[in-house]
Design a protein around this motif. Structure first.
Motif, short mmCIF file in Angstrom:
data_model
loop_
_atom_site.label_atom_id
_atom_site.label_comp_id
_atom_site.label_asym_id
_atom_site.label_seq_id
_atom_site.Cartn_x
_atom_site.Cartn_y
_atom_site.Cartn_z
N ALA B 132 0.81 -1.21 0.00
CA ALA B 132 0.00 0.00 0.00
C ALA B 132 0.85 1.27 0.00
CB ALA B 132 -0.93 0.00 1.21
N ARG B 133 2.05 1.21 0.63
CA ARG B 133 2.79 2.46 0.85
C ARG B 133 3.18 3.19 -0.43
NH1 ARG B 133 7.39 1.92 5.20
NH2 ARG B 133 7.61 -0.10 4.18
N PRO B 134 3.76 2.49 -1.44
CA PRO B 134 4.09 3.24 -2.68
C PRO B 134 2.85 3.85 -3.32
CG PRO B 134 4.39 0.86 -2.97
CD PRO B 134 4.19 1.09 -1.52
N THR B 135 1.71 3.18 -3.20
CA THR B 135 0.48 3.71 -3.78
C THR B 135 0.07 5.01 -3.08
OG1 THR B 135 -0.16 1.40 -4.05
CG2 THR B 135 -1.84 3.06 -4.47
N VAL B 136 0.14 4.98 -1.75
CA VAL B 136 -0.22 6.19 -1.00
C VAL B 136 0.69 7.35 -1.42
CG1 VAL B 136 -0.22 7.26 1.29
CG2 VAL B 136 -1.21 5.00 0.98
N THR B 205 -6.56 2.42 -8.24
CA THR B 205 -6.74 1.07 -8.79
C THR B 205 -5.43 0.50 -9.31
OG1 THR B 205 -7.36 2.06 -10.90
CG2 THR B 205 -9.16 1.43 -9.44
N ILE B 206 -4.55 1.37 -9.85
CA ILE B 206 -3.30 0.81 -10.39
C ILE B 206 -2.38 0.36 -9.27
CG2 ILE B 206 -3.39 2.15 -12.53
CD1 ILE B 206 -1.07 3.84 -11.24
N ALA B 212 -1.10 -3.50 -3.62
CA ALA B 212 -2.08 -2.90 -2.72
C ALA B 212 -3.43 -3.52 -3.03
CB ALA B 212 -2.14 -1.38 -2.92
N LEU B 213 -4.26 -3.72 -2.00
CA LEU B 213 -5.61 -4.21 -2.25
C LEU B 213 -6.52 -3.04 -2.50
CD1 LEU B 213 -6.20 -7.10 0.31
CD2 LEU B 213 -5.93 -7.25 -2.17
N THR B 214 -7.19 -3.04 -3.65
CA THR B 214 -8.14 -1.97 -3.97
C THR B 214 -9.25 -2.59 -4.80
OG1 THR B 214 -7.30 -1.36 -6.15
CG2 THR B 214 -6.17 -0.39 -4.26
N LEU B 215 -10.23 -1.75 -5.14
CA LEU B 215 -11.28 -2.24 -6.03
C LEU B 215 -10.72 -2.47 -7.43
CD1 LEU B 215 -14.23 -0.01 -4.78
CD2 LEU B 215 -14.02 -2.49 -4.53
N GLY B 216 -9.48 -2.07 -7.66
CA GLY B 216 -8.82 -2.36 -8.93
C GLY B 216 -8.32 -3.79 -9.00
N THR B 217 -8.18 -4.43 -7.83
CA THR B 217 -7.65 -5.80 -7.80
C THR B 217 -8.49 -6.76 -8.65
OG1 THR B 217 -6.84 -5.27 -5.59
CG2 THR B 217 -6.76 -7.59 -6.25
N PRO B 218 -9.84 -6.77 -8.50
CA PRO B 218 -10.62 -7.66 -9.39
C PRO B 218 -10.41 -7.30 -10.85
CG PRO B 218 -12.03 -6.69 -7.69
CD PRO B 218 -10.69 -6.06 -7.55
N MET B 219 -10.23 -6.00 -11.14
CA MET B 219 -10.05 -5.60 -12.54
C MET B 219 -8.77 -6.21 -13.10
SD MET B 219 -11.20 -1.66 -11.89
CE MET B 219 -10.73 -0.98 -13.44
N GLY B 234 -15.28 -4.80 -10.65
CA GLY B 234 -14.37 -3.79 -10.08
C GLY B 234 -14.66 -2.41 -10.64
N ALA B 235 -14.85 -2.35 -11.95
CA ALA B 235 -15.02 -1.04 -12.59
C ALA B 235 -16.30 -0.35 -12.13
CB ALA B 235 -15.03 -1.20 -14.11
N VAL B 236 -17.39 -1.14 -12.04
CA VAL B 236 -18.66 -0.55 -11.60
C VAL B 236 -18.54 -0.03 -10.17
CG1 VAL B 236 -21.05 -1.11 -10.99
CG2 VAL B 236 -20.13 -1.83 -13.19
N LEU B 237 -17.89 -0.81 -9.30
CA LEU B 237 -17.77 -0.38 -7.91
C LEU B 237 -16.90 0.87 -7.79
CD1 LEU B 237 -17.51 -3.81 -6.03
CD2 LEU B 237 -19.39 -2.14 -5.94
N VAL B 238 -15.79 0.92 -8.54
CA VAL B 238 -14.93 2.11 -8.49
C VAL B 238 -15.72 3.33 -8.97
CG1 VAL B 238 -12.92 3.24 -9.49
CG2 VAL B 238 -12.75 0.90 -8.72
N ALA B 239 -16.47 3.14 -10.06
CA ALA B 239 -17.24 4.27 -10.60
C ALA B 239 -18.26 4.76 -9.58
CB ALA B 239 -17.93 3.84 -11.89
#
Lengths: 307, 262
Positions: B132-136, B205-206, B212-219, B234-239
């Motif tokens: 998660a840290r590099p993403t943050v 998501t990237i 990192a675990l995000t809603l992008g993970t399923p994508m 994933g895409a619908v939930l992120v949107a």
């Protein structure tokens, strides 16, 4: 009350206020009069230290302004400006309460003071307390601005062209209010304007400024009758000088007591110019005069005006 | 009369508030989002029919709630830090003492935004590892510019007359800042944070590519496994997450503007 002693302020090497010395007594309504760029606003803003002087000393009520913390000094001095500077996100009551709250007055005293000031400025407290500045007309905003400046009952009031941005009818009304407030509270007021008519109407003393210096300091009558230089004569205007003189003299000083005349009486504190205007309008050369309570005092005649 | 009308406008009755709540799209979007987070599995028959031969059709390597909370956490930490630093820097460079640093701060923030977040991840991962840290860090750097830009614009937009009056009344510089300048600049500052959060929700998501675990993970899992339903979920939930957050910001914006003209 206020003493400026050899005060100088320079911007980029140019003296905007140049070795200026001026003393304003308590209870005066002193107008700093001059065209734009003459240093009148800078002079005003040095009194509450919004601008710091480069040289010289300024005393307010005997205290050197540089010896006091700026915030303490400013809370003692009322300040009203042309664009009002009302806080747009606060309602009228909160705006007026600014300085009393800074001075940590108890809430009940603040509330009572707000209502008292709204009434003094002829705004109905019930209707106006909760309004926001953008819901007010220009004239109402300016009334609130003056109320805010008076809120903590300061010994001194600084006003920087407060009525310059309102329409002529509103300006006339506001000038009337200020004259009345000055008469009733006897506060010392320093008032900046470029409008000679406004100065003549309000001032007990006028300092005409020219390029950072005082061209002449005196009462309105002195300025009109004995201008110290061509600059002063030009500024007060050579045209209509007689009418201006009439406008700074009061009917009360020329009343013939014990006589009477028919018609609507003139107020004793009206100017001789008002008297002349009323005579011309009513096609008469004598008018009755009454005091503020409506009590008849006597009459004034056309020759009295030019005596 | 006018005052009474305005008061009624500012403070609606409870009944009117309730009606407004039910007709507000924010409630419906929120309910839809919550329903999909908690009960995505209910769509299994529909997805089976739409994507015959794909199995499983519902992402099952982590719960959507868990992914959402992790995603939310990344965005919240990055944007909170960017807001605190961004607004502080904006306050600093609009004070007399910091005025000289204004160009520098704006330049550094602008440079920060020219780095694609993917590049920041590529640089950060070798330095601080996966997760998660590099993403943050990437979200933080990327989100700083809109916040600084807007906060500076908001603070500079406070009318000089209002500032002059505040000084003339005897407010201390600190009182002037928190009682006058920040509330008046509030809506503009908020707009910057709103942009920054919107960017962060999408960009987070990237983070899934670096663990990192995000809603992008399923994508990303769906892309790798050629599983289109995962990508769509994933895409619908992120949107919906992004839309809902933006709606909440709109409510906050109205609240901040409540007593401001215009």
């Amino acid at each position: 009350m206020i003493a400026l002693d050899h005060v100088t302020k320079r911007y980029d090497g140019r003296a905007v206020v140049d070795d200026l010395t001026l003393e304003i007594a308590a209870g005066e309504l002193c107008v700093l009069l001059g065209s734009s760029g003459c240093g009148k606003s800078t002079t005003l803003r040095m009194i509450n230290r919004l601008v710091t002087a480069d040289a010289g000393t300024i005393r307010v009520g005997g205290d050197d302004v540089t010896r006091l913390p700026a915030e303490m000094l400013r809370r003692r001095i009322g300040y009203a400006i042309q664009s009002t500077g009302l806080f747009p996100h606060w309602n009228v009551a909160d705006n007026i309460a600014t300085v009393p709250r800074l001075l940590k007055w108890p809430a009940a005293r603040v509330g009572a003071r707000v209502d008292e000031l709204l009434a003094l400025l002829r705004l109905d407290p019930g209707a106006y307390r909760g309004k926001f500045p953008h819901q007010l007309s220009g004239g109402e905003q300016q009334r609130v601005g003056v109320a805010r400046a008076l809120a903590a009952d300061p010994e001194l009031l600084l006003m920087d062209e407060p009525f310059a941005a309102v329409d002529p009818i509103t300006r006339d009304a506001l000038q009337g209010e200020l004259a009345r407030i000055h008469r009733t509270t006897q506060k010392t007021i320093v008032f900046v304007t470029h409008d000679i008519e406004e100065a003549l109407r309000l001032a007990t003393s006028i300092a005409i400024m020219e390029r950072g210096r005082i061209a002449q300091f005196g009462t309105p009558v002195e300025l009109l009758e004995h201008p110290a230089s061509d600059f002063v004569s030009d500024f007060v205007g050579r045209q209509g000088l007689g009418l201006k003189l009439l406008s700074v003299r009061r009917v009360a000083d020329r009343v013939r007591h014990g006589e009477s005349a028919a018609g609507e009486p003139l107020a004793a504190d009206a100017s001789l110019r008002d008297a002349l205007s009323a005579m011309a309008q009513r096609r008469t050369d004598r008018l009755p005069v009454a005091d503020a309570a409506g009590q008849a005092l006597g009459i004034i005649t056309l020759p009295d005006l030019v005596r | 009369m006018r005052a009474a009308y305005l008061r009624a406008g500012n403070r609606p009755s409870r009944r009117r508030r309730e009606t407004r709540l039910l007709t507000s799209p924010i409630v419906w979007v929120g309910l839809l989002f919550a329903a999909l987070l908690l009960r995505m599995a209910a769509l299994r028959p529909v997805l089976h029919r739409a994507f015959p031969g794909v199995s499983p059709v519902i992402y099952d390597r982590a719960s959507f709630v868990e992914l959402f909370l992790d995603h939310l956490q990344l965005v919240a930490i990055a944007c909170l830090a960017a807001s605190v630093l961004g607004v502080s820097l904006a306050v600093f460079v609009t004070r007399p003492a910091g005025r000289d640093f204004r160009t520098l701060v704006e330049l550094v923030a602008a440079v920060g935004q020219t780095f694609p977040p993917v590049a920041v991840l590529a640089i950060a991962v070798p330095l601080i590892g996966f997760g998660a840290r590099p993403t943050v860090i990437a979200l933080f750097i990327y989100g700083l510019l809109p916040i600084i830009d807007n906060a500076v614009a908001g603070l500079e937009g406070v009318s000089p007359a209002v500032r002059d009056a505040a000084d003339g009344m005897g407010l201390s510089p600190w009182q002037r800042l928190y009682a006058v300048e920040l509330p008046l600049a509030g809506p503009v500052i908020l707009a910057g944070i709103r942009v920054s959060v919107a960017i962060a929700i999408g960009t987070a998501t990237i983070g899934s590519t670096v663990g990192a675990l995000t809603l992008g993970t399923p994508m990303f899992d769906g892309l790798v496994a050629d599983n289109l339903p995962f990508v769509i979920e994933g895409a619908v939930l992120v949107a919906l997450f992004a839309i809902l957050t933006d709606m909440l910001f709109a409510v906050l914006d109205r609240r901040l503007r409540r007593h401001l003209p215009g």
